[in-house]
Design a protein around this motif. Structure first.
Motif, PDB file in Angstrom:
ATOM      1  N   UNK A 160      39.382  29.704  36.642  1.00  0.00           N
ATOM      2  CA  UNK A 160      40.164  29.259  37.792  1.00  0.00           C
ATOM      3  C   UNK A 160      39.640  29.989  39.020  1.00  0.00           C
ATOM      4  N   UNK A 161      39.687  29.331  40.187  1.00  0.00           N
ATOM      5  CA  UNK A 161      39.165  29.908  41.424  1.00  0.00           C
ATOM      6  C   UNK A 161      40.193  29.786  42.531  1.00  0.00           C
ATOM      7  N   UNK A 162      40.102  30.658  43.512  1.00  0.00           N
ATOM      8  CA  UNK A 162      40.926  30.551  44.714  1.00  0.00           C
ATOM      9  C   UNK A 162      40.360  31.459  45.792  1.00  0.00           C
ATOM     10  N   UNK A 163      40.774  31.211  47.024  1.00  0.00           N
ATOM     11  CA  UNK A 163      40.529  32.115  48.157  1.00  0.00           C
ATOM     12  C   UNK A 163      41.871  32.756  48.477  1.00  0.00           C
ATOM     13  N   UNK A 164      41.956  34.070  48.375  1.00  0.00           N
ATOM     14  CA  UNK A 164      43.239  34.763  48.514  1.00  0.00           C
ATOM     15  C   UNK A 164      43.551  35.060  49.978  1.00  0.00           C
ATOM     16  N   UNK A 165      44.687  34.538  50.450  1.00  0.00           N
ATOM     17  CA  UNK A 165      45.118  34.874  51.807  1.00  0.00           C
ATOM     18  C   UNK A 165      45.539  36.338  51.894  1.00  0.00           C
ATOM     19  N   UNK A 166      46.117  36.873  50.806  1.00  0.00           N
ATOM     20  CA  UNK A 166      46.539  38.267  50.759  1.00  0.00           C
ATOM     21  C   UNK A 166      45.987  38.908  49.491  1.00  0.00           C
ATOM     22  N   UNK A 201      43.425  37.414  38.162  1.00  0.00           N
ATOM     23  CA  UNK A 201      42.293  37.102  39.042  1.00  0.00           C
ATOM     24  C   UNK A 201      41.641  38.400  39.530  1.00  0.00           C
ATOM     25  N   UNK A 202      40.361  38.310  39.835  1.00  0.00           N
ATOM     26  CA  UNK A 202      39.646  39.413  40.449  1.00  0.00           C
ATOM     27  C   UNK A 202      38.661  38.884  41.471  1.00  0.00           C
ATOM     28  N   UNK A 217      39.097  42.349  35.870  1.00  0.00           N
ATOM     29  CA  UNK A 217      37.891  43.170  36.046  1.00  0.00           C
ATOM     30  C   UNK A 217      36.662  42.442  35.494  1.00  0.00           C
ATOM     31  N   UNK A 218      36.836  41.728  34.381  1.00  0.00           N
ATOM     32  CA  UNK A 218      35.720  40.946  33.860  1.00  0.00           C
ATOM     33  C   UNK A 218      35.305  39.880  34.869  1.00  0.00           C
ATOM     34  N   UNK A 219      36.268  39.297  35.561  1.00  0.00           N
ATOM     35  CA  UNK A 219      35.955  38.300  36.583  1.00  0.00           C
ATOM     36  C   UNK A 219      35.130  38.901  37.713  1.00  0.00           C
ATOM     37  N   UNK A 220      35.402  40.158  38.072  1.00  0.00           N
ATOM     38  CA  UNK A 220      34.625  40.783  39.156  1.00  0.00           C
ATOM     39  C   UNK A 220      33.188  41.047  38.736  1.00  0.00           C
TER      40      UNK A 220
END
Length: 416
Positions: A114-120, A129-130, A369-372
């Motif tokens: 899953x993906x997103x752009x985090x506003x905060x 998520x990472x 952390x794996x996502x990062x």
């Protein structure tokens, strides 16, 4: 009354859209035309809302996306957007309920991440998520660059730059971007509607006033388009009729470093432009060092950008390529459930295999952390030092860095 969290129907969509705008502090009411223009391109089965006495008070949407991973393959992604909770309804678990429902559906569909752009920043770590890519924006003082304007507007790579219009971009852009995405870890797919929206051919709501930019393409010596530059310019003059115009880059895609150099030098050679704002670029973008005086470029922004959440660890890890040969057992913790477990990752330049295992773990870390680490941007050694990963076998962090890290940092050029 109890809060009703559910998928959104066509009749409730205008109210949902109003709640999205309120959540993002856009003080206008969507028109019937706003909703009608969006509905044909919206999968309502992936649009969720929370309703209190029939009024939408929280919003959530996802859509299908492809993410380029290291090596050029793409994986199916669940792209999350339009996440809001009304200030009157916070701390009631609404986002948690919508997120859990969406991620479960994405896992069932076979989407790998899953993906997103985090506003905060603080919100999404608790959902697994990472931050997988970061972004940097520069401001270039053109008179300080040391470039010769008589030469910098003419490519030295045998190619040429030509101004084009929006129709040309809609024709040439998709193929160019597909070639770029194939070599750009972190890039996400752009569909036909994306190109229409970003060239003024799609309906634009009143609060998103469209201003036509300038378009330039770079053609190689063979005549093929291998670069695109899109930029807007303000109209500002100082005392004694001195031009003080700023060019703001909306998009710059280049297939080679030589093309990238040619496009930046071209923009810095345009008459009356004294400042260039780069737009969001990769943190290791070549821009500053393409200038005779790199100090002419000062950093305006440096921040997290694309966030990832693993849904299928073996599927994700087997999709990307690796430059070395190694074996690593990862103990992945996932409080939300869908991606946790212990995995044996065997990699070589020929490919990767990832399976569940009962072997002792080499490295323990959270799914965020794996996502990062996944796209090559973060260091396992740094995560261990921060207390965000645990090295269970001496040298495991070094092995993980040799396995995951890449020579250039990943970059996602889009917001969604």
């Amino acid at each position: 009354m109890s809060l009703d969290v559910r998928t959104v129907t066509a009749s409730a969509y205008p109210d949902w859209l109003r709640a999205v705008r309120n959540g993002f502090l856009v003080a206008d009411t969507p028109t019937e035309e706003d909703a009608a223009s969006r509905l044909p391109h919206t999968d309502l089965s992936r649009v969720r809302g929370a309703f209190d006495a029939g009024r939408c008070v929280a919003t959530f949407r996802s859509f299908a996306q492809r993410l380029t991973v290291v090596g050029g393959a793409t994986v199916p992604a669940d792209a999350i957007s339009a996440v809001t909770v009304a200030p009157t309804h916070r701390r009631r678990g609404l986002l948690s309920r919508m997120m859990a429902s969406d991620l479960a559906a994405a896992k069932e569909r076979g989407e790998v991440v899953a993906t997103l752009i985090a506003a905060e920043y603080p919100i999404y770590g608790r959902f697994g998520f990472g931050p997988a890519t970061w972004t940097t924006e520069w401001e270039v003082a053109v008179p300080r660059t040391g470039l010769d304007p008589r030469r910098s507007g003419r490519p030295e790579d045998g190619g040429r730059i030509e101004m084009v219009d929006a129709a040309d971009v809609r024709k040439l852009g998709p193929e160019l971007y597909a070639r770029f995405a194939a070599i750009g870890p972190g890039a996400v797919s752009r569909d036909e509607r994306w190109w229409k929206q970003h060239t003024g051919a799609a309906y634009t709501p009143a609060h998103e006033k469209w201003t036509e930019p300038f378009y330039a393409v770079h053609r190689g010596a063979d005549g093929e388009v291998d670069g695109l530059l899109v930029y807007g310019v303000d109209d500002k003059w100082g005392d004694a009729k001195q031009p003080l115009n700023t060019a703001s880059v909306r998009d710059l895609i280049a297939l080679t470093p030589a093309v990238e150099r040619a496009l930046w030098h071209f923009l810095c050679s345009v008459d009356w432009i004294t400042t260039v704002r780069s737009g969001y670029r990769a943190p290791d973008d070549l821009l500053p060092l393409l200038l005779p005086d790199p100090r002419a470029a000062r950093t305006l922004t440096h921040a997290d950008w694309l966030w990832l959440r693993m849904l299928d660890v073996p599927g994700a890890l087997e999709a990307r390529s690796y430059a070395t040969e190694a074996s690593l057992v990862l103990d992945v913790r996932d409080d939300a459930g869908p991606a946790g477990g212990r995995f044996l990752l065997d990699v070589s330049p020929a490919g990767a295999r990832c399976t569940t295992t009962t072997r002792s773990a080499d490295l323990a870390l959270g799914v965020g952390e794996l996502a990062t680490l996944y796209l090559g941007d973060e260091s396992a050694r740094r995560l261990v030092d921060l207390g965000r990963a645990e090295e269970l076998r001496a040298g495991a962090a070094g092995t993980a860095d040799a396995v995951f890290r890449t020579g250039r940092r990943p970059w996602c050029p889009d917001i969604f």
